[in-house]
Design a protein around this motif. Structure first.
Motif, short mmCIF file in Angstrom:
data_model
loop_
_atom_site.label_atom_id
_atom_site.label_comp_id
_atom_site.label_asym_id
_atom_site.label_seq_id
_atom_site.Cartn_x
_atom_site.Cartn_y
_atom_site.Cartn_z
N GLU A 46 10.97 2.37 8.17
CA GLU A 46 10.41 2.38 9.52
C GLU A 46 9.21 3.33 9.61
N ILE A 47 9.20 4.35 8.77
CA ILE A 47 8.11 5.33 8.75
C ILE A 47 7.09 4.97 7.67
N GLY A 48 7.56 4.45 6.53
CA GLY A 48 6.69 4.18 5.40
C GLY A 48 6.23 5.47 4.76
N ASP A 49 5.08 5.42 4.11
CA ASP A 49 4.44 6.60 3.52
C ASP A 49 2.94 6.46 3.76
N PRO A 50 2.52 6.57 5.03
CA PRO A 50 1.12 6.30 5.37
C PRO A 50 0.11 7.18 4.64
N ASP A 51 0.51 8.40 4.28
CA ASP A 51 -0.40 9.29 3.55
C ASP A 51 -0.74 8.74 2.16
N ASN A 52 0.12 7.84 1.66
CA ASN A 52 -0.10 7.26 0.34
C ASN A 52 -0.27 5.73 0.40
N GLY A 53 -0.68 5.23 1.56
CA GLY A 53 -1.02 3.81 1.69
C GLY A 53 0.12 2.85 1.94
N ILE A 54 1.32 3.36 2.25
CA ILE A 54 2.46 2.49 2.52
C ILE A 54 2.67 2.45 4.04
N LYS A 55 2.40 1.30 4.63
CA LYS A 55 2.46 1.15 6.08
C LYS A 55 3.90 1.19 6.59
N PRO A 56 4.09 1.69 7.84
CA PRO A 56 5.41 1.60 8.46
C PRO A 56 5.89 0.14 8.47
N GLY A 57 7.18 -0.04 8.24
CA GLY A 57 7.75 -1.39 8.21
C GLY A 57 7.77 -2.00 6.81
N THR A 58 7.34 -1.25 5.79
CA THR A 58 7.32 -1.77 4.42
C THR A 58 8.67 -1.56 3.75
N LYS A 73 17.26 2.44 3.44
CA LYS A 73 16.56 3.67 3.07
C LYS A 73 16.88 3.97 1.61
N TYR A 74 15.97 4.67 0.95
CA TYR A 74 16.15 5.05 -0.45
C TYR A 74 15.92 6.54 -0.59
N VAL A 75 16.63 7.16 -1.55
CA VAL A 75 16.51 8.59 -1.77
C VAL A 75 16.04 8.86 -3.20
N CYS A 76 15.17 9.85 -3.34
CA CYS A 76 14.71 10.29 -4.66
C CYS A 76 15.84 11.07 -5.32
N LEU A 77 16.22 10.67 -6.53
CA LEU A 77 17.31 11.33 -7.22
C LEU A 77 16.93 12.70 -7.75
N VAL A 78 15.64 13.00 -7.79
CA VAL A 78 15.17 14.28 -8.32
C VAL A 78 15.09 15.34 -7.22
#
Length: 53
Positions: A16-28, A3-8
């Protein structure tokens, strides 16, 4: 996968969740997200993220 965290704003990218609202599929894995992707909460670039230990 790591997992990665935004430093801002603290948004956590969970592959496991991805970012489907922005085109990143789960599992990416974070390293396979396109370079032009930005944090969905605050809009900073991928370079402002850090792996969660």
């Amino acid at each position: 996968m790591d997992k990665y965290v935004c430093l801002v704003c603290g948004y956590e990218y969970d592959p496991e969740i991805g970012d489907p609202d922005n085109g990143i599929k789960p599992g990416t894995n974070f390293k396979y997200i396109p370079g032009n992707w930005v944090c969905p909460l605050c809009g900073v670039p991928k370079s402002e993220f850090e792996k969660i230990q």
